[in-house]
Design a protein around this motif. Structure first.
Motif, mmCIF file in Angstrom:
data_model
loop_
_atom_site.group_PDB
_atom_site.id
_atom_site.type_symbol
_atom_site.label_atom_id
_atom_site.label_comp_id
_atom_site.label_asym_id
_atom_site.label_seq_id
_atom_site.Cartn_x
_atom_site.Cartn_y
_atom_site.Cartn_z
ATOM 1 N N HIS A 242 5.127 -17.516 -10.157
ATOM 2 C CA HIS A 242 6.204 -18.191 -10.890
ATOM 3 C C HIS A 242 7.252 -17.230 -11.440
ATOM 4 C CE1 HIS A 242 7.785 -22.039 -11.970
ATOM 5 N NE2 HIS A 242 8.204 -21.538 -13.125
ATOM 6 N N LEU A 243 7.908 -16.537 -10.502
ATOM 7 C CA LEU A 243 8.991 -15.629 -10.861
ATOM 8 C C LEU A 243 10.331 -16.111 -10.308
ATOM 9 C CD1 LEU A 243 6.969 -12.335 -10.371
ATOM 10 C CD2 LEU A 243 7.732 -13.316 -12.545
ATOM 11 N N VAL A 244 10.358 -17.368 -9.821
ATOM 12 C CA VAL A 244 11.648 -17.938 -9.405
ATOM 13 C C VAL A 244 12.579 -17.971 -10.622
ATOM 14 C CG1 VAL A 244 10.855 -19.332 -7.445
ATOM 15 C CG2 VAL A 244 10.642 -20.246 -9.751
ATOM 16 N N LEU A 245 13.816 -17.592 -10.407
ATOM 17 C CA LEU A 245 14.864 -17.564 -11.440
ATOM 18 C C LEU A 245 14.671 -16.447 -12.468
ATOM 19 C CD1 LEU A 245 15.317 -21.401 -12.141
ATOM 20 C CD2 LEU A 245 16.525 -19.966 -10.470
ATOM 21 N N GLU A 252 10.000 -6.844 -12.250
ATOM 22 C CA GLU A 252 9.496 -5.470 -12.201
ATOM 23 C C GLU A 252 8.488 -5.204 -13.321
ATOM 24 O OE1 GLU A 252 13.109 -3.209 -12.280
ATOM 25 O OE2 GLU A 252 13.348 -3.301 -10.088
ATOM 26 N N ARG A 253 8.723 -5.806 -14.476
ATOM 27 C CA ARG A 253 7.769 -5.664 -15.592
ATOM 28 C C ARG A 253 6.395 -6.219 -15.217
ATOM 29 N NH1 ARG A 253 5.305 -8.466 -19.586
ATOM 30 N NH2 ARG A 253 6.082 -10.439 -18.738
ATOM 31 N N VAL A 254 6.374 -7.413 -14.624
ATOM 32 C CA VAL A 254 5.116 -8.041 -14.232
ATOM 33 C C VAL A 254 4.418 -7.216 -13.155
ATOM 34 C CG1 VAL A 254 4.072 -10.095 -13.185
ATOM 35 C CG2 VAL A 254 5.893 -10.353 -14.889
ATOM 36 N N ALA A 255 5.178 -6.747 -12.173
ATOM 37 C CA ALA A 255 4.592 -5.930 -11.099
ATOM 38 C C ALA A 255 3.979 -4.649 -11.665
ATOM 39 C CB ALA A 255 5.655 -5.601 -10.053
ATOM 40 N N ARG A 256 4.659 -4.030 -12.620
ATOM 41 C CA ARG A 256 4.124 -2.790 -13.237
ATOM 42 C C ARG A 256 2.821 -3.055 -13.980
ATOM 43 N NH1 ARG A 256 9.450 -1.709 -14.670
ATOM 44 N NH2 ARG A 256 9.090 -2.509 -16.778
ATOM 45 N N ILE A 257 2.761 -4.180 -14.704
ATOM 46 C CA ILE A 257 1.532 -4.500 -15.445
ATOM 47 C C ILE A 257 0.363 -4.661 -14.488
ATOM 48 C CG2 ILE A 257 0.389 -6.257 -16.844
ATOM 49 C CD1 ILE A 257 3.064 -6.729 -18.261
ATOM 50 N N VAL A 267 -2.495 -7.437 -3.786
ATOM 51 C CA VAL A 267 -1.807 -8.666 -4.175
ATOM 52 C C VAL A 267 -1.414 -9.436 -2.920
ATOM 53 C CG1 VAL A 267 -0.925 -7.787 -6.375
ATOM 54 C CG2 VAL A 267 0.458 -7.518 -4.299
ATOM 55 N N ALA A 268 -1.404 -10.776 -3.046
ATOM 56 C CA ALA A 268 -0.985 -11.650 -1.947
ATOM 57 C C ALA A 268 -0.153 -12.789 -2.539
ATOM 58 C CB ALA A 268 -2.211 -12.183 -1.205
ATOM 59 N N PRO A 269 1.044 -12.466 -3.063
ATOM 60 C CA PRO A 269 1.849 -13.494 -3.716
ATOM 61 C C PRO A 269 2.419 -14.498 -2.724
ATOM 62 C CG PRO A 269 3.074 -11.436 -3.582
ATOM 63 C CD PRO A 269 1.689 -11.148 -3.082
ATOM 64 N N SER A 270 2.608 -15.736 -3.195
ATOM 65 C CA SER A 270 3.178 -16.767 -2.333
ATOM 66 C C SER A 270 3.894 -17.795 -3.209
ATOM 67 C CB SER A 270 2.072 -17.430 -1.490
ATOM 68 O OG SER A 270 1.088 -18.029 -2.327
ATOM 69 N N PHE A 281 7.089 -6.773 -5.329
ATOM 70 C CA PHE A 281 5.647 -6.531 -5.190
ATOM 71 C C PHE A 281 5.338 -5.748 -3.917
ATOM 72 C CE2 PHE A 281 5.179 -9.476 -8.642
ATOM 73 C CZ PHE A 281 4.000 -9.072 -9.270
ATOM 74 N N LEU A 282 6.095 -6.011 -2.848
ATOM 75 C CA LEU A 282 5.905 -5.255 -1.607
ATOM 76 C C LEU A 282 6.238 -3.783 -1.830
ATOM 77 C CD1 LEU A 282 5.259 -5.214 1.407
ATOM 78 C CD2 LEU A 282 7.626 -5.917 1.860
ATOM 79 N N ALA A 283 7.341 -3.511 -2.545
ATOM 80 C CA ALA A 283 7.732 -2.127 -2.822
ATOM 81 C C ALA A 283 6.733 -1.446 -3.758
ATOM 82 C CB ALA A 283 9.134 -2.105 -3.436
ATOM 83 N N THR A 284 6.140 -2.220 -4.664
ATOM 84 C CA THR A 284 5.208 -1.655 -5.659
ATOM 85 C C THR A 284 3.836 -1.383 -5.055
ATOM 86 O OG1 THR A 284 6.359 -2.847 -7.426
ATOM 87 C CG2 THR A 284 4.148 -2.010 -7.921
ATOM 88 N N PHE A 285 3.318 -2.347 -4.285
ATOM 89 C CA PHE A 285 1.944 -2.243 -3.778
ATOM 90 C C PHE A 285 1.866 -1.701 -2.350
ATOM 91 C CE2 PHE A 285 1.186 -4.789 -7.469
ATOM 92 C CZ PHE A 285 -0.129 -4.535 -7.832
#
Length: 302
Positions: A242-245, A252-257, A267-270, A281-285
Protein backbone atom coordinates in the motif's frame (compact mmCIF):
# COMPACT_ATOMS: atom_id res chain seq x y z
CA UNK A 1 -7.51 -64.91 -26.06
CA UNK A 2 -4.83 -62.37 -26.93
CA UNK A 3 -7.50 -59.65 -27.23
CA UNK A 4 -8.89 -60.67 -23.82
CA UNK A 5 -5.41 -60.48 -22.26
CA UNK A 6 -4.89 -56.99 -23.72
CA UNK A 7 -8.27 -55.89 -22.34
CA UNK A 8 -7.39 -57.22 -18.91
CA UNK A 9 -4.05 -55.38 -18.98
CA UNK A 10 -5.74 -52.11 -19.92
CA UNK A 11 -8.31 -52.60 -17.17
CA UNK A 12 -5.60 -53.28 -14.60
CA UNK A 13 -3.60 -50.22 -15.68
CA UNK A 14 -6.72 -48.04 -15.59
CA UNK A 15 -7.61 -49.28 -12.12
CA UNK A 16 -4.08 -48.64 -10.91
CA UNK A 17 -4.08 -45.12 -12.34
CA UNK A 18 -7.41 -44.33 -10.70
CA UNK A 19 -6.19 -45.76 -7.41
CA UNK A 20 -2.87 -43.91 -7.54
CA UNK A 21 -4.29 -40.52 -8.61
CA UNK A 22 -5.58 -39.50 -5.16
CA UNK A 23 -2.27 -40.61 -3.65
CA UNK A 24 -0.33 -38.56 -6.21
CA UNK A 25 -2.50 -35.52 -5.55
CA UNK A 26 -2.08 -35.93 -1.79
CA UNK A 27 1.70 -36.30 -2.13
CA UNK A 28 1.88 -33.26 -4.39
CA UNK A 29 -0.06 -31.18 -1.87
CA UNK A 30 2.16 -32.47 0.91
CA UNK A 31 5.40 -31.64 -0.91
CA UNK A 32 4.38 -28.22 -2.25
CA UNK A 33 6.13 -25.31 -0.54
CA UNK A 34 5.01 -22.22 -2.40
CA UNK A 35 2.74 -19.21 -2.74
CA UNK A 36 0.87 -18.86 -6.04
CA UNK A 37 -0.54 -15.46 -7.01
CA UNK A 38 -4.12 -15.98 -8.24
CA UNK A 39 -5.29 -12.39 -8.65
CA UNK A 40 -3.42 -9.19 -9.44
CA UNK A 41 -3.07 -6.41 -12.01
CA UNK A 42 0.57 -7.00 -12.96
CA UNK A 43 2.59 -9.83 -14.46
CA UNK A 44 3.58 -11.33 -17.79
CA UNK A 45 0.98 -11.75 -20.59
CA UNK A 46 -0.84 -15.07 -20.13
CA UNK A 47 -4.37 -16.46 -20.41
CA UNK A 48 -4.95 -15.27 -16.85
CA UNK A 49 -7.09 -12.13 -16.49
CA UNK A 50 -5.51 -9.16 -14.72
CA UNK A 51 -7.60 -6.97 -12.45
CA UNK A 52 -7.04 -4.68 -9.47
CA UNK A 53 -7.20 -6.86 -6.37
CA UNK A 54 -5.36 -9.67 -4.66
CA UNK A 55 -5.61 -13.38 -3.95
CA UNK A 56 -2.96 -16.04 -3.36
CA UNK A 57 -2.82 -19.74 -2.55
CA UNK A 58 -0.36 -20.80 0.16
CA UNK A 59 0.74 -24.45 0.05
CA UNK A 60 3.09 -25.48 2.81
CA UNK A 61 3.58 -28.41 5.17
CA UNK A 62 0.62 -30.26 3.63
CA UNK A 63 -1.75 -27.30 4.22
CA UNK A 64 -3.57 -25.27 1.56
CA UNK A 65 -4.73 -21.79 2.58
CA UNK A 66 -6.44 -19.28 0.31
CA UNK A 67 -5.50 -15.71 1.17
CA UNK A 68 -8.05 -13.13 -0.08
CA UNK A 69 -10.35 -13.60 -3.07
CA UNK A 70 -9.85 -10.67 -5.44
CA UNK A 71 -12.15 -8.05 -6.90
CA UNK A 72 -14.43 -10.09 -9.20
CA UNK A 73 -15.87 -13.57 -8.65
CA UNK A 74 -15.89 -14.37 -12.38
CA UNK A 75 -12.25 -13.43 -12.83
CA UNK A 76 -11.24 -15.46 -9.79
CA UNK A 77 -13.11 -18.46 -11.21
CA UNK A 78 -11.38 -18.01 -14.58
CA UNK A 79 -7.89 -17.72 -13.09
CA UNK A 80 -8.43 -20.66 -10.75
CA UNK A 81 -9.54 -22.76 -13.73
CA UNK A 82 -6.56 -21.73 -15.84
CA UNK A 83 -4.17 -22.64 -13.03
CA UNK A 84 -5.90 -25.97 -12.34
CA UNK A 85 -6.51 -25.19 -8.68
CA UNK A 86 -9.24 -27.01 -6.76
CA UNK A 87 -10.82 -24.74 -4.15
CA UNK A 88 -12.69 -27.71 -2.68
CA UNK A 89 -9.36 -28.79 -1.23
CA UNK A 90 -8.66 -26.00 1.23
CA UNK A 91 -7.76 -26.19 4.89
CA UNK A 92 -8.71 -22.57 5.56
CA UNK A 93 -9.22 -19.13 4.05
CA UNK A 94 -7.88 -15.82 5.38
CA UNK A 95 -9.51 -12.52 4.41
CA UNK A 96 -7.15 -9.65 5.13
CA UNK A 97 -9.68 -6.81 5.34
CA UNK A 98 -13.11 -5.62 4.25
CA UNK A 99 -12.32 -3.90 0.94
CA UNK A 100 -14.05 -5.24 -2.17
CA UNK A 101 -10.85 -5.92 -4.12
CA UNK A 102 -10.04 -8.60 -1.53
CA UNK A 103 -13.50 -9.98 -0.69
CA UNK A 104 -15.67 -10.08 -3.84
CA UNK A 105 -14.48 -13.53 -4.89
CA UNK A 106 -16.09 -14.96 -1.75
CA UNK A 107 -19.26 -15.35 -3.83
CA UNK A 108 -17.49 -17.92 -6.04
CA UNK A 109 -15.56 -19.56 -3.20
CA UNK A 110 -18.74 -20.22 -1.21
CA UNK A 111 -20.41 -21.90 -4.18
CA UNK A 112 -17.47 -24.28 -4.45
CA UNK A 113 -16.62 -24.76 -0.78
CA UNK A 114 -19.42 -23.43 1.45
CA UNK A 115 -18.19 -24.99 4.70
CA UNK A 116 -14.56 -23.89 4.69
CA UNK A 117 -13.39 -21.93 7.74
CA UNK A 118 -12.76 -18.27 6.84
CA UNK A 119 -10.63 -16.21 9.23
CA UNK A 120 -11.63 -12.54 9.16
CA UNK A 121 -10.68 -9.39 11.10
CA UNK A 122 -12.71 -7.87 13.90
CA UNK A 123 -15.05 -5.54 12.03
CA UNK A 124 -18.14 -3.43 12.63
CA UNK A 125 -19.72 -4.87 9.48
CA UNK A 126 -19.60 -7.58 6.80
CA UNK A 127 -18.28 -10.54 8.84
CA UNK A 128 -21.04 -11.25 11.41
CA UNK A 129 -19.24 -9.35 14.16
CA UNK A 130 -21.10 -8.65 17.40
CA UNK A 131 -22.17 -5.06 17.96
CA UNK A 132 -20.86 -3.42 21.16
CA UNK A 133 -23.21 -4.11 24.06
CA UNK A 134 -22.77 -0.48 25.06
CA UNK A 135 -25.12 0.44 22.21
CA UNK A 136 -27.95 -0.89 24.42
CA UNK A 137 -27.11 0.96 27.61
CA UNK A 138 -30.48 1.46 29.32
CA UNK A 139 -32.10 4.61 30.64
CA UNK A 140 -34.88 3.64 33.06
CA UNK A 141 -36.48 7.10 32.86
CA UNK A 142 -37.67 6.52 29.28
CA UNK A 143 -41.19 5.42 28.29
CA UNK A 144 -41.52 1.82 27.04
CA UNK A 145 -41.59 2.68 23.32
CA UNK A 146 -38.13 4.34 23.50
CA UNK A 147 -36.34 1.24 24.84
CA UNK A 148 -34.38 -0.81 22.31
CA UNK A 149 -35.87 -4.29 21.85
CA UNK A 150 -38.57 -3.43 24.41
CA UNK A 151 -35.90 -3.41 27.11
CA UNK A 152 -34.96 -7.07 26.47
CA UNK A 153 -31.75 -8.65 25.24
CA UNK A 154 -31.87 -9.13 21.43
CA UNK A 155 -31.87 -12.68 20.07
CA UNK A 156 -29.56 -11.60 17.24
CA UNK A 157 -26.83 -9.03 17.89
CA UNK A 158 -24.39 -9.32 14.97
CA UNK A 159 -23.79 -7.30 11.83
CA UNK A 160 -25.39 -8.33 8.57
CA UNK A 161 -23.27 -9.77 5.78
CA UNK A 162 -23.52 -10.39 2.04
CA UNK A 163 -22.20 -13.90 2.77
CA UNK A 164 -24.76 -15.22 5.23
CA UNK A 165 -23.77 -18.88 4.84
CA UNK A 166 -20.04 -18.25 5.37
CA UNK A 167 -18.25 -19.91 8.29
CA UNK A 168 -16.48 -16.79 9.56
CA UNK A 169 -14.07 -17.01 12.49
CA UNK A 170 -13.11 -13.59 13.83
CA UNK A 171 -9.44 -13.04 14.75
CA UNK A 172 -8.65 -10.12 17.06
CA UNK A 173 -5.15 -11.15 18.19
CA UNK A 174 -2.30 -13.38 17.07
CA UNK A 175 -3.74 -16.88 16.62
CA UNK A 176 -1.99 -20.12 15.63
CA UNK A 177 -4.54 -21.71 13.27
CA UNK A 178 -2.35 -24.76 12.51
CA UNK A 179 1.07 -25.71 13.89
CA UNK A 180 3.46 -23.15 12.41
CA UNK A 181 0.70 -21.07 10.77
CA UNK A 182 -0.32 -17.82 12.45
CA UNK A 183 -2.89 -15.15 11.67
CA UNK A 184 -1.94 -11.76 13.10
CA UNK A 185 -4.10 -8.64 13.40
CA UNK A 186 -2.86 -5.06 13.09
CA UNK A 187 -4.80 -1.81 12.98
CA UNK A 188 -4.51 1.10 10.56
CA UNK A 189 -4.09 4.63 11.88
CA UNK A 190 -3.94 6.23 8.44
CA UNK A 191 -6.51 8.64 6.96
CA UNK A 192 -9.24 6.77 5.07
CA UNK A 193 -8.73 3.49 6.93
CA UNK A 194 -8.56 4.79 10.52
CA UNK A 195 -9.09 1.97 13.04
CA UNK A 196 -9.55 -0.67 10.31
CA UNK A 197 -8.18 -4.05 11.39
CA UNK A 198 -6.21 -6.10 8.89
CA UNK A 199 -5.11 -9.74 9.04
CA UNK A 200 -1.86 -11.16 7.70
CA UNK A 201 -0.77 -14.80 7.40
CA UNK A 202 2.55 -15.87 8.92
CA UNK A 203 4.19 -19.21 8.09
CA UNK A 204 7.12 -20.57 10.07
CA UNK A 205 9.89 -21.96 7.80
CA UNK A 206 13.41 -23.22 8.57
CA UNK A 207 14.84 -19.91 7.30
CA UNK A 208 12.43 -17.67 9.20
CA UNK A 209 8.92 -16.37 8.73
CA UNK A 210 7.10 -16.01 5.42
CA UNK A 211 4.49 -13.26 5.71
CA UNK A 212 1.54 -12.76 3.34
CA UNK A 213 -0.11 -9.35 3.48
CA UNK A 214 -3.23 -8.04 1.77
CA UNK A 215 -2.93 -4.25 1.48
CA UNK A 216 -0.80 -3.34 4.51
CA UNK A 217 -3.04 -0.42 5.45
CA UNK A 218 -1.47 -0.42 8.94
CA UNK A 219 1.98 -0.17 7.28
CA UNK A 220 3.94 -3.20 6.08
CA UNK A 221 6.73 -2.31 8.53
CA UNK A 222 4.27 -2.40 11.44
CA UNK A 223 2.85 -5.74 10.31
CA UNK A 224 6.34 -7.21 10.14
CA UNK A 225 7.21 -5.85 13.58
CA UNK A 226 4.15 -7.68 14.90
CA UNK A 227 5.19 -10.87 13.07
CA UNK A 228 8.71 -10.60 14.50
CA UNK A 229 7.25 -11.20 17.97
CA UNK A 230 6.71 -14.80 16.79
CA UNK A 231 10.23 -15.09 15.35
CA UNK A 232 12.62 -12.18 14.64
CA UNK A 233 13.93 -13.98 11.54
CA UNK A 234 11.88 -12.64 8.61
CA UNK A 235 12.50 -14.67 5.47
CA UNK A 236 10.06 -13.06 3.02
CA UNK A 237 7.02 -10.82 2.73
CA UNK A 238 4.63 -10.81 -0.22
CA UNK A 239 1.42 -9.02 -1.14
CA UNK A 240 0.38 -5.37 -1.29
CA UNK A 241 2.52 -2.83 0.60
CA UNK A 242 0.00 0.00 0.00
CA UNK A 243 2.42 2.62 -1.26
CA UNK A 244 0.21 3.89 -4.09
CA UNK A 245 0.18 7.72 -4.01
CA UNK A 246 2.98 7.73 -1.41
CA UNK A 247 5.84 10.17 -2.08
CA UNK A 248 9.28 8.76 -2.92
CA UNK A 249 10.65 9.69 0.51
CA UNK A 250 7.99 7.55 2.22
CA UNK A 251 8.54 4.60 -0.11
CA UNK A 252 12.30 4.78 0.48
CA UNK A 253 11.75 5.03 4.24
CA UNK A 254 9.68 1.83 4.27
CA UNK A 255 12.19 -0.01 2.07
CA UNK A 256 15.06 1.01 4.40
CA UNK A 257 13.19 -0.23 7.48
CA UNK A 258 12.56 -3.64 5.89
CA UNK A 259 16.14 -3.90 4.61
CA UNK A 260 18.21 -2.32 7.38
CA UNK A 261 16.16 -2.55 10.58
CA UNK A 262 13.99 -5.65 10.19
CA UNK A 263 16.61 -7.52 8.11
CA UNK A 264 13.99 -9.08 5.81
CA UNK A 265 15.78 -11.65 3.65
CA UNK A 266 13.56 -11.40 0.54
CA UNK A 267 10.63 -9.30 -0.68
CA UNK A 268 7.92 -10.06 -3.26
CA UNK A 269 5.75 -6.92 -3.40
CA UNK A 270 2.62 -6.84 -5.55
CA UNK A 271 -0.90 -5.36 -5.80
CA UNK A 272 -1.05 -1.83 -4.27
CA UNK A 273 2.71 -1.39 -3.78
CA UNK A 274 2.82 1.02 -6.80
CA UNK A 275 5.24 1.03 -9.72
CA UNK A 276 7.42 3.49 -7.82
CA UNK A 277 7.35 1.03 -4.93
CA UNK A 278 8.42 -1.85 -7.18
CA UNK A 279 11.32 0.26 -8.49
CA UNK A 280 12.52 1.29 -5.03
CA UNK A 281 12.30 -2.22 -3.54
CA UNK A 282 14.01 -3.72 -6.60
CA UNK A 283 16.87 -1.21 -6.26
CA UNK A 284 17.09 -1.85 -2.50
CA UNK A 285 16.88 -5.66 -2.43
CA UNK A 286 18.40 -6.38 -5.89
CA UNK A 287 18.72 -10.17 -6.35
CA UNK A 288 16.61 -10.69 -3.20
CA UNK A 289 13.55 -9.19 -4.93
CA UNK A 290 11.06 -11.80 -6.21
CA UNK A 291 8.64 -10.91 -9.02
CA UNK A 292 5.12 -11.59 -7.72
CA UNK A 293 2.72 -10.74 -10.54
CA UNK A 294 -0.34 -12.73 -11.54
CA UNK A 295 0.46 -16.44 -11.88
CA UNK A 296 3.86 -16.10 -10.19
CA UNK A 297 5.03 -18.87 -7.87
CA UNK A 298 7.08 -17.84 -4.86
CA UNK A 299 9.01 -20.81 -3.44
CA UNK A 300 9.21 -21.26 0.31
CA UNK A 301 12.05 -23.04 2.12
CA UNK A 302 11.22 -26.46 3.58
Amino acid sequence: MEKFARSCSVAVLLSLSLWLTPISVALAAQSASRITVLYDALGNPTKLVKDWGYAALVEYGGKRILFDTGNDAGILKHNIGQLGIDLKRLDAVVISHRHGDHTTGLAYLLKVNPGVVIYVPQEASFFKARFPMGFLERDPSLPADLHYYEGKQPQRWVSGTPWEQANFQIVAQTTEIFPGFFVISTQSHKPGTQEMNELSLVIRTPKGLAVVVGCSHPGVENILQQAAKIDPRLYTVTGGFHLVLAPREEVERVARILHDDLKVERVAPSHCTSELGFAVFLATFKERFDHAGLGAIIPLPD
